[in-house]
Design a protein around this motif. Structure first.
Motif, PDB file in Angstrom:
ATOM      1  N   PRO A 704      10.487  10.557  -9.226  1.00  0.00           N
ATOM      2  CA  PRO A 704       9.447   9.510  -9.367  1.00  0.00           C
ATOM      3  C   PRO A 704       8.535   9.787 -10.565  1.00  0.00           C
ATOM      4  O   PRO A 704       8.159  10.931 -10.830  1.00  0.00           O
ATOM      5  N   LYS A 705       8.204   8.707 -11.267  1.00  0.00           N
ATOM      6  CA  LYS A 705       7.310   8.822 -12.424  1.00  0.00           C
ATOM      7  C   LYS A 705       5.838   8.691 -12.022  1.00  0.00           C
ATOM      8  O   LYS A 705       4.953   9.143 -12.741  1.00  0.00           O
ATOM      9  N   TYR A 706       5.610   8.047 -10.893  1.00  0.00           N
ATOM     10  CA  TYR A 706       4.239   7.696 -10.528  1.00  0.00           C
ATOM     11  C   TYR A 706       3.817   8.477  -9.283  1.00  0.00           C
ATOM     12  O   TYR A 706       4.650   8.796  -8.424  1.00  0.00           O
ATOM     13  N   PRO A 707       2.537   8.757  -9.163  1.00  0.00           N
ATOM     14  CA  PRO A 707       2.055   9.592  -8.056  1.00  0.00           C
ATOM     15  C   PRO A 707       2.109   8.865  -6.721  1.00  0.00           C
ATOM     16  O   PRO A 707       2.131   7.637  -6.662  1.00  0.00           O
ATOM     17  N   ALA A 708       2.140   9.687  -5.658  1.00  0.00           N
ATOM     18  CA  ALA A 708       2.145   9.139  -4.299  1.00  0.00           C
ATOM     19  C   ALA A 708       0.751   9.235  -3.711  1.00  0.00           C
ATOM     20  O   ALA A 708      -0.073  10.043  -4.146  1.00  0.00           O
ATOM     21  N   ILE A 709       0.477   8.383  -2.709  1.00  0.00           N
ATOM     22  CA  ILE A 709      -0.794   8.424  -1.979  1.00  0.00           C
ATOM     23  C   ILE A 709      -0.456   8.736  -0.518  1.00  0.00           C
ATOM     24  O   ILE A 709       0.367   8.047   0.100  1.00  0.00           O
ATOM     25  N   ALA A 762       2.294  12.074   9.039  1.00  0.00           N
ATOM     26  CA  ALA A 762       1.941  12.065   7.615  1.00  0.00           C
ATOM     27  C   ALA A 762       2.730  10.944   6.968  1.00  0.00           C
ATOM     28  O   ALA A 762       3.968  10.927   7.016  1.00  0.00           O
ATOM     29  N   LEU A 763       1.997   9.975   6.321  1.00  0.00           N
ATOM     30  CA  LEU A 763       2.636   8.850   5.656  1.00  0.00           C
ATOM     31  C   LEU A 763       2.463   9.018   4.147  1.00  0.00           C
ATOM     32  O   LEU A 763       1.384   9.406   3.676  1.00  0.00           O
ATOM     33  N   LYS A 764       3.524   8.724   3.426  1.00  0.00           N
ATOM     34  CA  LYS A 764       3.448   8.839   1.971  1.00  0.00           C
ATOM     35  C   LYS A 764       3.865   7.493   1.377  1.00  0.00           C
ATOM     36  O   LYS A 764       4.950   6.982   1.644  1.00  0.00           O
ATOM     37  N   TYR A 765       2.925   6.941   0.504  1.00  0.00           N
ATOM     38  CA  TYR A 765       3.174   5.658  -0.152  1.00  0.00           C
ATOM     39  C   TYR A 765       3.415   5.896  -1.635  1.00  0.00           C
ATOM     40  O   TYR A 765       2.754   6.728  -2.262  1.00  0.00           O
ATOM     41  N   ARG A 766       4.352   5.129  -2.198  1.00  0.00           N
ATOM     42  CA  ARG A 766       4.609   5.269  -3.628  1.00  0.00           C
ATOM     43  C   ARG A 766       5.351   4.016  -4.109  1.00  0.00           C
ATOM     44  O   ARG A 766       6.218   3.479  -3.407  1.00  0.00           O
ATOM     45  N   ALA A 767       5.056   3.597  -5.322  1.00  0.00           N
ATOM     46  CA  ALA A 767       5.780   2.491  -5.962  1.00  0.00           C
ATOM     47  C   ALA A 767       6.602   3.060  -7.099  1.00  0.00           C
ATOM     48  O   ALA A 767       6.175   3.969  -7.803  1.00  0.00           O
ATOM     49  N   ALA A 768       7.786   2.514  -7.269  1.00  0.00           N
ATOM     50  CA  ALA A 768       8.680   3.053  -8.284  1.00  0.00           C
ATOM     51  C   ALA A 768       8.311   2.584  -9.691  1.00  0.00           C
ATOM     52  O   ALA A 768       8.702   3.213 -10.680  1.00  0.00           O
ATOM     53  N   ASP A 769       7.515   1.462  -9.834  1.00  0.00           N
ATOM     54  CA  ASP A 769       7.264   0.875 -11.156  1.00  0.00           C
ATOM     55  C   ASP A 769       5.806   0.931 -11.591  1.00  0.00           C
ATOM     56  O   ASP A 769       5.445   0.430 -12.647  1.00  0.00           O
ATOM     57  N   ARG A 770       4.933   1.519 -10.757  1.00  0.00           N
ATOM     58  CA  ARG A 770       3.517   1.544 -11.138  1.00  0.00           C
ATOM     59  C   ARG A 770       2.771   2.541 -10.273  1.00  0.00           C
ATOM     60  O   ARG A 770       3.300   3.031  -9.266  1.00  0.00           O
ATOM     61  N   THR A 771       1.526   2.800 -10.693  1.00  0.00           N
ATOM     62  CA  THR A 771       0.650   3.641  -9.883  1.00  0.00           C
ATOM     63  C   THR A 771      -0.082   2.751  -8.888  1.00  0.00           C
ATOM     64  O   THR A 771      -0.705   1.746  -9.269  1.00  0.00           O
ATOM     65  N   LEU A 772       0.028   3.080  -7.608  1.00  0.00           N
ATOM     66  CA  LEU A 772      -0.590   2.254  -6.583  1.00  0.00           C
ATOM     67  C   LEU A 772      -2.113   2.395  -6.618  1.00  0.00           C
ATOM     68  O   LEU A 772      -2.650   3.481  -6.893  1.00  0.00           O
ATOM     69  N   THR A 773      -2.799   1.291  -6.287  1.00  0.00           N
ATOM     70  CA  THR A 773      -4.256   1.327  -6.158  1.00  0.00           C
ATOM     71  C   THR A 773      -4.618   1.537  -4.699  1.00  0.00           C
ATOM     72  O   THR A 773      -3.792   1.310  -3.796  1.00  0.00           O
ATOM     73  N   ASP A 774      -5.871   1.970  -4.467  1.00  0.00           N
ATOM     74  CA  ASP A 774      -6.315   2.185  -3.093  1.00  0.00           C
ATOM     75  C   ASP A 774      -6.261   0.896  -2.293  1.00  0.00           C
ATOM     76  O   ASP A 774      -5.932   0.899  -1.098  1.00  0.00           O
TER      77      ASP A 774
END
Length: 799
Positions: A704-709, A762-774
């Motif tokens: 993944p290129k973008y961080p997870a929340i 524990a839940l982990k959210y991530r988008a493959a094409d962008r950095t997710l906002t809160d």
């Protein structure tokens, strides 16, 4: 097949010692079990003659004998033998003499009377009880003729002999005879086979005037030859004949019985002799018995026959069970004057079935079972007559009654010289191959590099070209064949099933489990020990026909009882912690077709006990195994009615529409049965279903290129809600943005209301094409919480 070397030399010259003989015979394809040497360990034992016998002055059961051993003074010996008489020649052990088994005989005094040696029985000279002649079974060995007094007994009786025990394979019944082994030896050592004499010099009358023979079941009796001998004298056989029988493992009885046994060993053709007085209407009929017919055999036992058993009958009744044993009603007696000699050929399948049903196996039946050449019958009957004439035991009646409906001949088989050399890797000429085949009494017609080979009818195993290739190879010498690697272009690789099994083994071992392997033959009580229901499929056993015992009488349907045996054994030896697994086969009786082969399935069992082991450690091992095999998304369904496991601590493992197995904590009653005093956890997988659903295809997925929340939630839910239900809802609502969800805690305690539990994820959210906002995460996360509240009445726990 016991082969005395001394007897074998009558049929071919053997100019090597016993060790070389055995070595060469092995290399020509004859398997050897043992070599026993007789006459060894006997020292200072001589021929003596009893001159005088007196009663012992102080013992009623002892006799004082005076023995002449060719010296000036007589030898005084005290004995308890009851069969001795004055003038008898006997074996005498002198002072310091040795007998087999390192027994040393010394002079001494018996009840005050000096004894300077010992008189010997056959058993004391090294012969087993089962082969000691009937006349000598109880008592001292009374020699059958006069010998030079003082002569060494081993030399006088020719006791020194080597007996080779050959293992005869079922395809070589021709080798169950001295002539057959002589033929093998002659071919191996380049000698000539000598056949015994069969022509009688003095014959009278005509056999057909004495007996009539009819075969009513030609499919079960291919030939029946009858010969007649009159003026029979029943007496002991000469020592040379008795000795050969003894060394071949047979007990001498009387001259007529001994001759029939001798010819059976010589030719491999069983012979039977009847007292012709007992043959009603002077007629022999070969037919099957009546259902339930009672027949008394020579051993005095009444046997119940069936309608498919072949019986030799006279004009009124049965007189012998064909190919197995004669009848008591027609046996040779001391006053027998005229005998009928039977040399017949019976169906091997028929004799085998009869022998098995009657639990009666004899030297004759064991030969007929393997198949005998019907062309031997007449020759063997003639040989019996020749020996009777040679021993002066009777007068032979001329000719025979020979019923032979269909003559048996062997067809010629084409054998290619080039083909033989290609298979064996040799460079033999056609002439060399011809000589080898002719040494085995085959007729060879050669034209260039092609041969037409006709084997003798005794070789019923030679049917195709490859059979003759084997004959050439073994007589040429297996040790002379060049050593080469197999030729071919087949790709050597593991099958998919084997690869997956190996992967499972490696993974289970890596997780600390030891592989075990247990017997497929088990006791039917094993399923009782693990509380399997009476009507359960696990009791669909394949039962063995001839088990070694009740504990090995069926084939296993599940692996769990075997696993519990292993765990129980380790626990009883104070092994504090065990993890084990087994990959093996299970077997099920085919219920649709009674005669069909059983179903065989792959199974896997895993078991553990000890500190730190629990339902969840076992589940974790299984999850890791499934993940490695590409099986993701398994569902664990609670099970409370399976007796093996603790109710409420057991689950069936499903994947899509398939049940992969069952796992859980072993029921305390089951653990107690196996002597285990701690909690035990096991599972059993239908590994063939695991293999069928496995998918080890690998796909590339970039990092993944973008961080997870991450978000952690602790939910209060009712006790009966399963974690799997919660995870399913979270994954469904979380959609594409939810990368993973994992349980990390389950809590029950003071801070949680009774009837509820706390499950933390524990839940982990991530988008493959962008950095997710809160805001995006909060929106999806709230939907997850709302759905849990609506469907499961789950609320966030206040910390």
């Amino acid at each position: 097949m016991l082969v005395p070397i001394e007897w074998l030399k009558e049929y071919t010259d053997i100019k090597v010692d016993v060790e070389q003989f055995c070595e060469r015979m092995i290399m020509s394809g004859s398997n050897i079990e043992t070599v026993e040497r007789f006459g060894e360990g006997i020292e200072n034992v001589v021929v003596g003659r009893i001159v005088d016998i007196e009663k012992h002055p102080d013992a009623d059961k002892l006799l004082v004998t005076q023995i002449d051993i060719g010296e000036e003074a007589l030898l005084q010996i005290v004995t308890g033998a009851t069969n001795i008489f004055e003038g008898a020649y006997v074996p005498v052990v002198l002072h310091g003499g040795k007998l087999p088994g390192d027994k040393v005989i010394k002079k001494g005094r018996l009840r005050g009377v000096e004894s300077n040696g010992m008189l010997c029985s056959p058993g004391e000279l090294g012969f087993e009880d089962k082969v000691i002649p009937v006349a000598l079974k109880d008592g001292i060995w009374i020699l059958d003729q006069e010998y030079l007094l003082g002569q060494d007994i081993v030399e006088a009786l020719g006791l020194k002999n080597a007996v080779v025990d050959f293992e005869i394979t079922p395809n070589r019944p021709d080798c169950l005879s001295m002539i057959g082994m002589g033929r093998e030896a002659a071919a191996t050592f380049g000698g000539t086979l000598r056949y015994p004499e069969t022509d009688c010099l003095k014959e009278e009358g005509k056999a057909k005037d004495y007996i009539e023979i009819e075969i009513k079941k030609p499919e079960l009796c291919r030939r029946y030859v009858g010969r007649i001998v009159k003026d029979v004298k029943i007496e002991q056989s000469p020592w040379w004949l008795q000795k050969r029988l003894i060394y071949s493992g047979m007990r001498p009885i009387n001259n007529i019985v001994d001759i029939t046994n001798y010819v059976m060993l010589e030719y491999g053709q069983p012979i039977h002799a009847f007292d012709i007085r007992d043959i009603a209407d002077s007629k022999i009929v070969v037919d099957t018995a009546e259902e339930g017919e009672i027949f008394t055999t020579l051993d005095g036992t009444e046997r119940k026959l069936t309608s498919n058993m072949l019986l030799i009958k006279d004009g009124k009744r049965g007189v012998a069970i064909a190919g197995v044993m004669g009848g008591l009603n027609s046996e040779i007696k001391e006053d027998t004057a005229t005998i009928l000699i039977e040399a017949a050929n019976f169906s091997g399948d028929s004799i085998r079935a009869t022998s098995k049903k009657l639990a009666l196996r004899t030297e004759a039946s064991s030969r007929f079972e393997k198949g005998i050449d019907p062309n031997l019958s007449e020759t063997a009957a003639d040989r019996v007559c020749k020996l009777i004439e040679l021993l002066g035991a009777g007068t032979v009646i001329k000719g025979s009654v020979d019923v032979y409906p269909t003559k048996i001949d062997n067809d010629a088989v084409a054998v290619r010289v080039e083909r033989v050399n290609n298979i064996l890797g040799t460079d033999l000429s056609g002439k060399e191959m011809e000589e080898i085949l002719e040494s085995l009494e085959m007729q060879v017609s050669r034209l260039g590099n092609n041969m037409k080979v006709t084997p003798p009818t005794i070789r019923q195993d030679l049917q195709e070209e490859i059979d003759f290739v084997e004959e050439i190879a073994r007589i040429y010498g297996y040790d002379k064949l060049p050593v080469t690697l197999p030729k071919g272009n087949a790709e050597a690789k593991k099958s998919r099933e084997r690869t997956l099994r190996d992967r499972a083994r490696e993974l289970m071992t890596a997780m600390g489990a030891n592989e075990i392997q247990t017997y497929s033959f088990v006791s039917p009580r094993g399923v009782d020990n693990v509380r399997i229901d009476e009507d359960s499929w696990e009791r669909n056993f394949v039962r063995l026909i001839n088990p070694l015992g009740e504990e090995n009488s069926v084939m296993r349907t599940i692996l769990t009882p075997n696993m519990m045996d292993v765990l129980g054994r380790n626990y009883s030896r104070n092994i504090s912690s065990v993890r084990a697994f087994e990959l093996g086969n299970t077997f099920f009786k085919n219920l649709d077709e009674e005669e069909a082969l059983p179903d065989e399935r792959d199974a896997m069992a895993v078991g553990c006990y000890g500190e730190g082991e629990s339902f969840f450690t076992l589940k974790g091992m299984l999850e890791e195994l499934f993940a490695s095999l590409g099986i993701r998304g398994t569902v664990y369904v609670p099970e409370s009615d399976y007796g093996v496991y603790h109710p409420g601590r057991c689950a069936r493992i499903n994947y899509k529409d398939t049940e992969l197995g069952i796992m859980g904590e072993i029921h305390p009653d089951v653990a107690e049965k196996y002597g285990i005093g701690t909690r035990v956890f096991c599972c059993e997988l239908a590994f063939d279903q695991v293999i069928r659903n496995a998918d080890t295809t690998k796909f590339y997925k970039p990092l993944p290129k973008y961080p997870a929340i991450s978000r952690d939630i602790a939910l209060l839910v009712k006790e009966e809600v399963y974690v799997a239900e919660i995870e399913s809802i979270i994954k469904e609502i979380g959609g594409k943005l939810l990368e993973s969800v994992s349980l990390f805690d389950v809590y029950r305690g003071k801070q949680v209301q009774e009837g509820r539990k706390s499950a933390a994820f524990a839940l982990k959210y991530r988008a493959a094409d962008r950095t997710l906002t809160d805001d995006e995460v909060v929106k999806v996360h709230q939907k997850v919480l709302d759905a849990l509240k609506e469907k499961l009445d789950a609320v966030l726990r206040e910390m």
